[in-house]
Design an enzyme around this catalytic site. Structure first.
Site, PDB file in Angstrom:
ATOM      1  N   LYS A 190       0.875  -1.208   0.110  1.00 44.17           N
ATOM      2  CA  LYS A 190       0.145  -0.068   0.095  1.00 44.17           C
ATOM      3  C   LYS A 190       0.877   1.247   0.057  1.00 44.17           C
ATOM      4  O   LYS A 190       1.021   1.990   0.723  1.00 44.17           O
ATOM      5  CB  LYS A 190      -0.905  -0.288   1.184  1.00 44.17           C
ATOM      6  CG  LYS A 190      -2.038   0.964   1.300  1.00 44.17           C
ATOM      7  CD  LYS A 190      -2.952   0.566   0.277  1.00 44.17           C
ATOM      8  CE  LYS A 190      -4.500   1.805   0.370  1.00 44.17           C
ATOM      9  NZ  LYS A 190      -5.229   1.753  -0.662  1.00 44.17           N
ATOM     10  N   ASP A 246      -2.479 -12.537   5.038  1.00 42.71           N
ATOM     11  CA  ASP A 246      -3.554 -13.062   5.884  1.00 42.71           C
ATOM     12  C   ASP A 246      -4.942 -13.061   5.158  1.00 42.71           C
ATOM     13  O   ASP A 246      -5.674 -14.004   4.804  1.00 42.71           O
ATOM     14  CB  ASP A 246      -3.629 -12.387   7.409  1.00 42.71           C
ATOM     15  CG  ASP A 246      -4.795 -13.071   8.271  1.00 42.71           C
ATOM     16  OD1 ASP A 246      -4.962 -14.397   7.922  1.00 42.71           O
ATOM     17  OD2 ASP A 246      -4.744 -12.755   9.382  1.00 42.71           O
ATOM     18  N   ASP A 250      -6.671 -16.344   2.391  1.00 41.98           N
ATOM     19  CA  ASP A 250      -7.778 -16.837   2.520  1.00 41.98           C
ATOM     20  C   ASP A 250      -8.839 -16.727   1.153  1.00 41.98           C
ATOM     21  O   ASP A 250      -9.402 -17.634   1.007  1.00 41.98           O
ATOM     22  CB  ASP A 250      -8.587 -16.331   3.988  1.00 41.98           C
ATOM     23  CG  ASP A 250      -8.399 -17.124   5.072  1.00 41.98           C
ATOM     24  OD1 ASP A 250      -7.333 -18.147   4.905  1.00 41.98           O
ATOM     25  OD2 ASP A 250      -8.725 -17.176   6.138  1.00 41.98           O
TER      26      ASP A 250
END
Ligand code: NAD
Length: 357
Positions: A190, A246, A250
């Site tokens: 980012k 993370d 997923d």
């Protein structure tokens, strides 16, 4: 000689690990591997037998091992234990003890299972991407952190921080993984908002100079999340920090729709790795011979690729999985009309046979 420590754990762990071991032994014969395979206790099973989810004997064996294959830990019977004795503490214990800073999460969707995804088959069929997530730093561990009283109200805060050396070592894992695959690496950050990401991008660029064959690109995390569901097949390897990884790993796993098929690896700087399926101990089907052993078998493939440097044998296992799916064999979790239903052992036997085809 390579030392492999096998930790079956709880629930379906022992059933799926037994099948994965059959595959490892057969592939070891085929590839002329010199393996010393040791078994140990972790999780609830270790608590029952030795009073702790990560007993000293397991700790010692883990420190001596070149690679560790783990089933899964946990179960409802352990939920009332005090926090430090719960099965998951065994997993956290081994991860921090071995300094496993790099988490590798492939999201592979075999074309034969494309209908299991919630996305259109043409978007995900044949998907094969790898997310490399930094696991021991970033905002989940940064200091200072806490909740305190400021100006008459409570104030919660965390620190997103990475040192150059932390970025460098995870970037290197990303580049090395890309070298073993399609030679494309997308670094996710980012950098338009965060200084920590600015440094991340600069260091990844620098490490990239050592890997001229790898095509490096950068993407902001919000765009990466969007691209993962819009056109996931554009990616080969993605490398990112702890929190972004993370979330993205997923999301990527769910693109495939089948939890029983996905392996993972966590590596340290010596190349020692912990290999495990991404699913849990599935207490609802434990002991019934219904569990899909493929995620654990594919974890063995990752072990061969990343700790034993035998990409050839890893591919042999991955091809065997494809062949068995082509034969129409399915455990209940991936069963569909017109297919042949098999149990855990039946699937393991078919995979061993397919290694020789
Ligand atoms: P789970 O992944 O164990 O199960 C979720 C669902 O998927 C269940 O319906 C289960 O039957 C099914 N499933 C999972 N693996 C399968 C396989 N190989 N074949 C066929 N079906 C499969 O998640 P959960 O139910 O939330 O957790 C159960 C236990 O596992 C809990 O104690 C949890 O803490 C633990 N857990 C452990 C790990 C790990 O060891 N790394 C990860 C997640 C959860």
């Amino acid at each position: 000689m390579s030392r492999i420590l096998v930790l079956p754990g709880d629930g379906i762990g022992p059933e799926i690990v037994a099948e994965a071991l059959k595959v490892l032994e057969r592939v070891g014969e085929i590839g002329g591997l010199d393996l010393e395979i040791d078994q140990g206790l972790i999780g609830g099973a270790a608590h029952d037998a030795a009073g702790h989810p990560y007993p000293e004997a397991t700790r010692g064996a883990a420190r001596r091992a070149d690679a560790i294959l783990l089933g899964a830990v946990g179960g409802p019977q352990y939920e009332s234990l005090e926090r430090d004795l719960r099965p998951e503490r065994g997993l956290l214990g081994i991860r921090s003890d071995l300094g496993l800073f790099a988490n590798l999460r492939p999201a592979i969707l075999y074309p034969q299972l494309a209908s299991a995804s919630t996305l259109k088959p043409e978007v995900v069929s044949g998907l094969d991407i790898l997310i490399v997530r930094e696991l021991t730093g970033g905002i989940y561990f940064g200091q200072p952190r806490g909740i305190e009283e400021r100006g008459g109200e409570r104030y919660g805060f965390n620190t997103a921080a990475y040192s150059e050396s932390e970025i460098e070592r995870i970037a290197r894992v990303g580049f090395e993984a890309a070298m073993k695959r399609g030679k494309r690496l997308c670094s996710v950050d980012k950098a338009n908002v965060l200084e920590v990401s600015e440094l991340w991008r600069e260091v990844v660029e620098r490490v990239g100079k050592e890997f001229p064959e790898v095509e490096l690109s950068h993407m902001y995390v919000d765009n990466a999340a969007m691209q993962l569901v819009r056109d996931p097949k554009q990616f080969d390897v993605m490398v990112t920090g702890n929190m972004f990884g993370d979330i993205l790993s997923d999301a990527a796993a769910m693109l495939t729709g089948s939890i029983g098929m996905l392996p993972s690896a966590s590596l340290n700087s010596e190349g020692v790795g912990l290999y495990e399926p991404i699913h849990g101990s599935a207490p609802d089907i434990a002991g019934q011979g219904k569990a899909n052993p493929m995620a654990t078998v594919l974890s063995v493939a990752m072990l061969l690729r990343h700790s034993l440097n035998r990409n050839d044998l890893a591919e042999r296992i991955e091809q065997a999985v494809g062949r068995v799916l082509d034969q129409g064999l399915r455990t209940p979790d991936i069963f569909g009309e017109g297919m042949t239903l098999v149990g855990t052992q039946g699937m393991g036997d078919a995979l061993v046979a397919a290694l020789d085809d």
